[in-house]
Design an enzyme around this catalytic site. Structure first.
Site, PDB file in Angstrom:
ATOM      1  N   HIS A   1      38.336  45.945  34.212  1.00 56.15           N
ATOM      2  CA  HIS A   1      39.331  46.121  35.282  1.00 56.15           C
ATOM      3  C   HIS A   1      38.612  45.822  36.588  1.00 56.15           C
ATOM      4  O   HIS A   1      37.432  46.168  36.737  1.00 56.15           O
ATOM      5  CB  HIS A   1      39.821  47.572  35.353  1.00 56.15           C
TER       6      HIS A   1
ATOM      7  N   LYS B   1      48.707  45.738  16.217  1.00 61.30           N
ATOM      8  CA  LYS B   1      48.170  46.889  16.938  1.00 61.30           C
ATOM      9  C   LYS B   1      49.260  47.902  17.251  1.00 61.30           C
ATOM     10  O   LYS B   1      50.283  47.556  17.848  1.00 61.30           O
ATOM     11  CB  LYS B   1      47.532  46.398  18.248  1.00 61.30           C
TER      12      LYS B   1
ATOM     13  N   ALA C   1      41.815  53.160  32.969  1.00 63.80           N
ATOM     14  CA  ALA C   1      40.891  53.458  31.866  1.00 63.80           C
ATOM     15  C   ALA C   1      40.270  52.173  31.361  1.00 63.80           C
ATOM     16  O   ALA C   1      40.974  51.189  31.140  1.00 63.80           O
ATOM     17  CB  ALA C   1      41.655  54.139  30.741  1.00 63.80           C
TER      18      ALA C   1
ATOM     19  N   HIS D   1      38.282  53.038  17.961  1.00 60.88           N
ATOM     20  CA  HIS D   1      37.507  53.784  18.962  1.00 60.88           C
ATOM     21  C   HIS D   1      37.497  55.296  18.739  1.00 60.88           C
ATOM     22  O   HIS D   1      37.978  56.064  19.556  1.00 60.88           O
ATOM     23  CB  HIS D   1      37.925  53.440  20.395  1.00 60.88           C
TER      24      HIS D   1
ATOM     25  N   HIS E   1      37.174  45.016  18.320  1.00 60.21           N
ATOM     26  CA  HIS E   1      38.156  45.555  19.286  1.00 60.21           C
ATOM     27  C   HIS E   1      37.708  45.133  20.684  1.00 60.21           C
ATOM     28  O   HIS E   1      36.731  45.659  21.211  1.00 60.21           O
ATOM     29  CB  HIS E   1      38.220  47.085  19.198  1.00 60.21           C
TER      30      HIS E   1
ATOM     31  N   HIS F   1      39.085  43.600  24.743  1.00 60.97           N
ATOM     32  CA  HIS F   1      40.098  43.191  25.725  1.00 60.97           C
ATOM     33  C   HIS F   1      39.561  42.004  26.499  1.00 60.97           C
ATOM     34  O   HIS F   1      38.554  42.115  27.199  1.00 60.97           O
ATOM     35  CB  HIS F   1      40.404  44.340  26.689  1.00 60.97           C
ATOM     36  N   LEU F   2      40.246  40.883  26.402  1.00 67.82           N
ATOM     37  CA  LEU F   2      39.819  39.676  27.128  1.00 67.82           C
ATOM     38  C   LEU F   2      40.676  39.396  28.342  1.00 67.82           C
ATOM     39  O   LEU F   2      40.306  38.570  29.172  1.00 67.82           O
ATOM     40  CB  LEU F   2      39.851  38.453  26.193  1.00 67.82           C
ATOM     41  N   ARG F   3      41.843  40.068  28.441  1.00 66.74           N
ATOM     42  CA  ARG F   3      42.761  39.826  29.567  1.00 66.74           C
ATOM     43  C   ARG F   3      43.194  38.360  29.598  1.00 66.74           C
ATOM     44  O   ARG F   3      43.179  37.677  28.598  1.00 66.74           O
ATOM     45  CB  ARG F   3      42.135  40.235  30.916  1.00 66.74           C
TER      46      ARG F   3
ATOM     47  N   ASN G   1      47.387  43.858  24.687  1.00 66.97           N
ATOM     48  CA  ASN G   1      48.062  44.605  25.758  1.00 66.97           C
ATOM     49  C   ASN G   1      47.998  43.868  27.099  1.00 66.97           C
ATOM     50  O   ASN G   1      47.541  44.404  28.104  1.00 66.97           O
ATOM     51  CB  ASN G   1      47.506  46.035  25.879  1.00 66.97           C
TER      52      ASN G   1
ATOM     53  N   ASP H   1      35.616  47.751  22.491  1.00 75.35           N
ATOM     54  CA  ASP H   1      36.666  48.130  23.450  1.00 75.35           C
ATOM     55  C   ASP H   1      36.234  47.781  24.870  1.00 75.35           C
ATOM     56  O   ASP H   1      36.638  48.454  25.825  1.00 75.35           O
ATOM     57  CB  ASP H   1      37.029  49.609  23.324  1.00 75.35           C
TER      58      ASP H   1
ATOM     59  N   HIS I   1      45.613  52.781  17.894  1.00 79.69           N
ATOM     60  CA  HIS I   1      45.123  53.647  18.980  1.00 79.69           C
ATOM     61  C   HIS I   1      45.580  55.054  18.619  1.00 79.69           C
ATOM     62  O   HIS I   1      46.761  55.377  18.758  1.00 79.69           O
ATOM     63  CB  HIS I   1      45.684  53.196  20.329  1.00 79.69           C
TER      64      HIS I   1
END
Ligand code: DOR
Ligand code: ZN
Length: 351
Positions: A255, A103, A267, A178, A17, A19-21, A45, A251, A140
């Site tokens: 940011h 997801k 978050a 998570h 899990h 987030h690579l953006r 996302n 996760d 989620h």
């Protein structure tokens, strides 16, 4: 091996899990994950979200282009489920190996989740086709009902959404992501083996005091929000138990600091850099270093039906604390690195 130093060799881990953006941020954070992990389940996302196979393929290409030449890394792509998702596209994308999972974000549960699912029953027909084709669903697991206290949203999700969903679509392979509560740990332990769960590094280390005591600490704020200490202890017990239905999903969710340190801070905890070092610390504290390989490198691929990685990494315990950067520079501003609030003595050896 010196008397006060030890080391451990593991199959190369994967992050189930992440987030690579995109763009600048992707370029800045990807090398940290690729340095330690062979593969990662990449969250969809983005803005706009990755909702079909063509978009997932384009995103995968951008990730591979952002990967420094000397590095190897396999992004495992996911599709963002909406009430308009086309099941045939999902199944075709899965069969063609373009996507690994879908997801489910309840609408409004977290960052960029407004196009998520409002009425879960509306997606049951898609979930049935996924079950038939063997496509896993990552969830989620939080309700977004404003009446439900934010610290109860995971436990309520299990009863209100997950149990009915599993009865309605029994063959669906599910990853509850998570985990943050004892309730979720217990639910997974007692469920059949069609469902597994990821646990983040930070939820093994912080409880809600980290966010709220001595001032508001936005860099410990993530979704699901960290709970009270009893829950953290249950998560540590689960992660170090050797039970193959708990595995690592960091996760890691970068940011820019300007967006975290704000009146309405986003978050997300960025832990890609020191996750393996922090995990070695946690597993050592629990007397379970021999179970770290299962958690980080073996249980995930086994559940997804993929082979474990052939190569290995070496974690080394140093006498002096290892220095990790407090923050990294990205083209979108600085990003603060997860601070576990203890000195880290473990490091991934560069052979
Ligand atoms: O803390 C979080 N950050 N939780 C999520 O579910 C999403 C993530 C993000 O995308 O920033
Ligand atoms: Zn996430």
């Amino acid at each position: 091996m010196g008397p006060s130093m030890s080391e451990i060799t593991l199959r190369r881990p994967d992050d189930w899990h992440l987030h690579l953006r995109d763009g600048d941020m992707l370029e800045a954070v990807l090398p940290y994950t690729a340095a330690h992990f062979a593969r990662a389940i990449v969250m969809p996302n983005l803005v706009p979200p990755v909702t079909d196979t063509a978009a997932a393929q384009a995103y995968r290409d951008r990730i591979l282009r952002a990967l420094p030449e000397a590095m190897e890394f396999t992004p495992l792509m996911t599709l963002y489920l909406t009430e308009d998702t086309n099941a045939d596209d999902v199944v075709a994308g899965f069969r063609d190996d373009l996507i690994t999972a879908v997801k489910l974000y309840p609408a409004g549960a977290t960052t960029n989740s407004h196009s998520g699912v409002r009425n879960v029953e509306a997606v049951y027909p898609v979930l049935e086709k996924m079950a038939a084709a063997g496509v896993p669903l990552c969830i989620h697991g939080e309700v977004t009902d404003p009446e439900v206290d934010i610290f109860d949203r995971e436990a309520v999700f299990i009863d209100r959404v997950l149990r009915p969903l599993r009865s309605a679509v029994p063959g669906l392979k599910i990853i509850l992501e998570h985990l943050t509560t004892r309730d979720a740990v217990d639910y997974i332990r007692e469920a059949d083996d069609g469902i597994a769960a990821t646990i983040t590094t930070h939820h093994l280390i912080i409880n809600r005091n980290a966010i709220l005591v001595g001032g508001i600490k936005p860099h410990y704020y993530c979704m699901p929000v960290a709970k009270r200490e009893t829950h953290r202890l249950a998560l540590r017990q689960a992660a170090t138990s050797g039970n193959p239905r708990y595995f690592l999903g960091t996760d890691s969710a970068p940011h820019p600091d300007s967006e975290k340190e704000s009146a309405c801070g986003c978050a997300g905890v960025f832990s890609a850099i020191n996750t393996m070092a922090c995990l070695a610390h946690v597993f050592e504290q629990e007397g379970a270093l021999d179970r770290l390989e299962g958690f980080a490198s073996l249980h995930g691929p086994a559940f997804y039906g993929l082979p474990a990685n052939d190569d290995t990494i070496r974690l080394v315990r140093r006498d002096a604390p290892v220095a990790f950067p407090d923050r990294i520079e990205t083209g979108s501003g600085t990003v603060t690195v997860f601070d576990p609030m203890f000195p880290i003595h473990w490091d991934v050896a560069e052979d």
